[in-house]
Design an enzyme around this catalytic site. Structure first.
Site, PDB file in Angstrom:
ATOM      1  N   ASP A  22      -1.362   5.012 -11.148  1.00 25.58           N
ATOM      2  CA  ASP A  22      -1.652   4.367  -9.940  1.00 25.58           C
ATOM      3  C   ASP A  22      -1.447   2.785 -10.276  1.00 25.58           C
ATOM      4  O   ASP A  22      -1.102   2.211 -11.501  1.00 25.58           O
ATOM      5  CB  ASP A  22      -3.016   4.636  -9.427  1.00 25.58           C
ATOM      6  CG  ASP A  22      -2.940   4.280  -7.963  1.00 25.58           C
ATOM      7  OD1 ASP A  22      -1.962   3.548  -7.238  1.00 25.58           O
ATOM      8  OD2 ASP A  22      -3.911   4.853  -7.209  1.00 25.58           O
ATOM      9  N   GLU A  52      -8.835   2.139   1.363  1.00 31.90           N
ATOM     10  CA  GLU A  52      -9.178   2.415  -0.033  1.00 31.90           C
ATOM     11  C   GLU A  52     -10.667   1.959  -0.067  1.00 31.90           C
ATOM     12  O   GLU A  52     -11.411   2.026   0.855  1.00 31.90           O
ATOM     13  CB  GLU A  52      -8.323   1.547  -1.174  1.00 31.90           C
ATOM     14  CG  GLU A  52      -7.112   2.258  -1.214  1.00 31.90           C
ATOM     15  CD  GLU A  52      -6.009   1.932  -2.236  1.00 31.90           C
ATOM     16  OE1 GLU A  52      -6.441   1.615  -3.394  1.00 31.90           O
ATOM     17  OE2 GLU A  52      -4.803   1.587  -1.938  1.00 31.90           O
TER      18      GLU A  52
HETATM   19  C1  BGC Z   1      -3.051   3.629  -4.454  1.00 32.18           C
HETATM   20  C2  BGC Z   1      -1.978   4.786  -4.360  1.00 32.18           C
HETATM   21  C3  BGC Z   1      -0.559   4.157  -3.842  1.00 32.18           C
HETATM   22  C4  BGC Z   1      -0.437   3.008  -4.646  1.00 32.18           C
HETATM   23  C5  BGC Z   1       0.873   2.466  -4.303  1.00 32.18           C
HETATM   24  C6  BGC Z   1      -2.534   2.204  -4.916  1.00 32.18           C
HETATM   25  O1  BGC Z   1      -3.650   1.362  -4.668  1.00 32.18           O
HETATM   26  O2  BGC Z   1      -4.168   4.075  -4.881  1.00 32.18           O
HETATM   27  O3  BGC Z   1      -2.265   5.855  -3.488  1.00 32.18           O
HETATM   28  O4  BGC Z   1       0.293   5.159  -3.851  1.00 32.18           O
HETATM   29  O5  BGC Z   1      -1.433   1.985  -4.668  1.00 32.18           O
HETATM   30  O6  BGC Z   1       0.960   1.616  -3.193  1.00 32.18           O
HETATM   31  C1  BGC Z   2      -1.110  -3.202  -2.554  1.00 33.79           C
HETATM   32  C2  BGC Z   2      -1.335  -1.760  -2.377  1.00 33.79           C
HETATM   33  C3  BGC Z   2      -2.059  -1.334  -3.667  1.00 33.79           C
HETATM   34  C4  BGC Z   2      -3.497  -1.977  -3.754  1.00 33.79           C
HETATM   35  C5  BGC Z   2      -3.878  -1.459  -5.209  1.00 33.79           C
HETATM   36  C6  BGC Z   2      -2.343  -4.012  -2.825  1.00 33.79           C
HETATM   37  O1  BGC Z   2      -2.165  -5.256  -3.057  1.00 33.79           O
HETATM   38  O2  BGC Z   2      -0.506  -3.739  -1.433  1.00 33.79           O
HETATM   39  O3  BGC Z   2      -0.044  -1.057  -2.445  1.00 33.79           O
HETATM   40  O4  BGC Z   2      -2.175  -0.007  -3.431  1.00 33.79           O
HETATM   41  O5  BGC Z   2      -2.928  -3.529  -3.971  1.00 33.79           O
HETATM   42  O6  BGC Z   2      -4.787  -2.446  -5.658  1.00 33.79           O
END
Ligand code: BGC
Ligand code: BGC
Length: 628
Positions: free
Chosen positions: A306, A511
């Site tokens: 991830d 998230e």
């Molecule tokens: C998320 C994933 C996602 C990735 C890319 C992460 O923060 O947990 O589900 O695919 O970001 O954006």
């Molecule tokens: C990104 C997301 C990612 C997340 C994870 C964000 O800044 O745009 O895609 O899932 O950070 O920490």
């Protein structure tokens, strides 16, 4: 015809020799994939191999960076777009510039560009936004999921992108989790059923295809990614990225089955979870990744981290990056979503290999899997995107499909107070009706997180039909529809409304920001219920990513509908409210009474929900159709 001069003969001989020297088996699509992989790997330097394992953010990408660091993959994180409201053509131009950087390297290995197309190609302006998974689980309709997968693939390809980080096959066991809306259900069987989105995204695995091998049709399809391996939906207290404390057999029964289905359906990649399993961070979990996923389940696609997932192996994150790189690669991760500290990642991984801390066999395993996916999906033959899919972005046909999905995802939880008779289907012909609530006229609110940007936003963020507009479209032209977000009692009393539609819900979140211990709505939302329903017969439509506190208000409400996060096609909500179609959805989640009951899932010994798993009232459509 003149005779062949000696000079011409020599030239011809040189040309033939050059062509022969240039025959590279890996470039020959007639060769079997594994032969091509082996041939290409035999030509690769360590730097070229490590480059394949490196995925960087779009925002730090350029043709030069890709060329210089031999980068194998790019990610667009949430909201990482070329610029706001970029068109399909803008996206394609950008992706192609990066791809040309990759093609200009010595071996010309194409890069794979990935994005979170998790409810449609949701970062792209004007894309069709499908309901989030929490709504799709309600449908229990795998064939619908397959069509949604196919549409999403086309809309990703419309923007030149061949890889999506979907589906999320989390089994959310606690709605306090901020990502519960990314989960189809608390019930693993529904989640398993919904993996039918994979053949939609990637294409259907042909008969006689080798077991567990990734499969992606080259045209109009995209590589998928089942995530987040494993136990992401089972974390303690529903806290995002927390520890999942669980016995092996329970893990195998609840959180693992959809991975077996995914692998059987040829999923190309699997993403590792930020969460821990019994105290061990999944990004460091050798037993689960190498031991179980690769050796026992025989998954042959690639395993991706991830975003900054390996950084989180230390506290604070990124405080010992060499350790993070070492531990995660040795655990069995193949591609790392770095996504910005790529120089450091490459330097550290190179040092670890040169120092024999990470064996070359581990690097070769990773690169073999990555190249396998790239060959299978036809990237070597068709590395550059063209405009042939552009017209699919937000197409009418896809919007109709999303509207169908919305209709099928609604759950009718109450219909009429005792003795009053049912309120829905609502009459289309009335004098005056009221629409109220913060979510009635807001595309951003009805789409939720992961829409246009990472967190999502309230307001007019993309093209779609709000529920208010849908109501206006659905009533008879003589019916006056009045919209008032939070009307006062006096106003309500003096207006003589036939009935009211109250649309309230959660603001967009993503998230960890979505974690909630109370699962209550904003006070104003409950006030709208009390004000409106105290005066006018009302149907309350909840636009939420999960069950929320509603029991204290249930007595005031005449009819109650869970609409989840329906996406851009709000017309689907009105289609069913007004009886064009019947309510068919049944809860794929348990609806709790009070948050202190949580976690509480179907099958639990102590189970006293407000509405049980599987609950949902049915209504008949006004017009009977051959099929819905
Ligand atoms: C998320 C994933 C996602 C990735 C890319 C992460 O923060 O947990 O589900 O695919 O970001 O954006
Ligand atoms: C990104 C997301 C990612 C997340 C994870 C964000 O800044 O745009 O895609 O899932 O950070 O920490």
């Amino acid at each position: 015809m003149g005779r062949l001069t000696a000079a011409t003969a020599v030239a011809l001989w040189l040309w033939t020799a050059a062509v022969a020297a240039e025959y590279m088996k890996y470039k020959d699509p007639k060769q079997p994939v594994e032969v091509r992989v082996r041939d290409l790997m035999s030509r690769m330097t360590l730097a070229e191999k490590i480059g394949q394992m490196t995925q960087i953010e779009r925002e730090v990408s350029s043709a030069d960076v890709i060329h210089k660091y031999l980068i194998g993959s790019i990610v667009s994180g949430g909201g990482s777009v070329p610029w706001p409201r970029a068109t399909a053509e803008d996206w394609i131009d950008m992706v192609n510039v990066f791809q040309k950087g990759a093609l200009s390297t010595r071996l010309g290995i194409p890069l794979i560009y990935g994005i979170d197309a998790i409810h449609g190609n949701n970062n792209a302006y004007k894309a069709t936004i499908f309901p989030h998974n929490v709504g799709l689980g309600v449908t229990r309709d795998p064939e619908l999921l397959k069509r949604i997968g196919a549409a999403t693939a086309l809309e990703a390809r419309a923007t030149g992108i061949p890889y999506t980080f979907a589906p999320c096959i989390a089994v959310c066991r606690d709605p306090r989790w901020g990502r519960c809306y990314e989960s189809y259900s608390e019930d693993h069987e529904i989640v398993q059923m919904m993996t039918e989105i994979i053949p939609g995204l990637q294409g259907e695995v042909p008969q006689n295809y080798p077991n567990n091998f990734p499969f992606v049709l080259p045209r109009g399809k995209v590589a998928g990614c089942s995530k987040h391996f494993v136990g992401d939906g089972g974390t303690a207290y529903g806290i995002n990225e927390n520890d999942t404390v669980i016995e092996w057999n329970e893990l195998e029964d609840i959180h693992m089955p959809a991975y077996l289905d995914s692998i059987r359906k040829g999923v190309a990649t699997i993403m590792i979870s930020y969460s821990s399993l019994n105290g061990i961070r999944m990004h460091a979990n050798y037993d689960l990744i190498t031991g179980y996923l690769k050796n026992t389940l025989k998954f042959e696609g690639f395993v991706i981290s991830d975003m900054r997932g390996i950084d989180r192996l230390t506290d604070p994150p990124h405080s010992n990056y060499t350790y993070s790189v070492q531990t995660s690669i040795l655990a069995g991760l193949d591609m790392i979503m770095v996504p910005t500290a790529y120089e450091e990642f490459i330097t550290d991984l190179t040092l670890l290999v040169n120092a024999n801390v990470i064996p070359m066999s581990r690097i070769n395993d990773a690169v073999r899997r990555i190249l396998r996916v790239k060959f299978i999906m036809g990237l070597f033959e068709n590395p550059l995107a063209d405009l042939s899919f552009a017209h699919y972005l937000g197409s009418q046909e896809h919007r109709e499909l999303a509207r169908e999905a919305v209709r099928k995802s609604l759950v009718l939880l109450k219909n009429g107070k005792d003795g009053d008779g049912p309120l829905v289907p609502l009459p289309t012909r009335s004098e005056r009706i009221l629409v109220a609530g913060s979510h009635a006229d807001d595309i951003g609110n009805q789409c939720g997180g992961w829409t246009i940007d990472w967190e999502g936003h309230s307001g007019n963020i993309t093209v779609g039909t709000t529920i208010l507009t849908a109501v206006r479209n659905s009533v008879n032209p003589e019916t006056k529809v009045v919209y008032n977000e939070n009307p006062e009692a006096e106003y309500l009393k003096s207006n003589n409304f036939s009935y009211a539609i109250v649309v309230i819900g959660e603001p967009p979140y993503v998230e960890s920001s979505g974690d909630s211990t109370t699962l209550t709505l904003d006070k104003s939302a409950y006030a709208t219920i009390t004000n409106v329903c105290g005066v006018v017969r009302c149907v309350v439509v909840l636009v939420t990513g999960r069950p929320v506190v509603i029991e204290p208000y249930i007595g005031e409400i005449d009819a109650l509908v869970a609409a989840w996060l329906p996406g851009t096609e709000g017309q689907g909500v009105a289609d069913v409210l007004f009886g064009e179609y019947g309510f068919t959805g049944r809860l794929a989640r348990t609806w709790f009474r009070t948050a202190d009951q949580l976690p509480m899932n179907v099958g639990d010994a102590i189970y006293d929900p407000l509405f049980p798993f599987g609950y949902g009232l049915m209504t008949s459509p006004r017009v009977v159709r051959a099929s819905q």
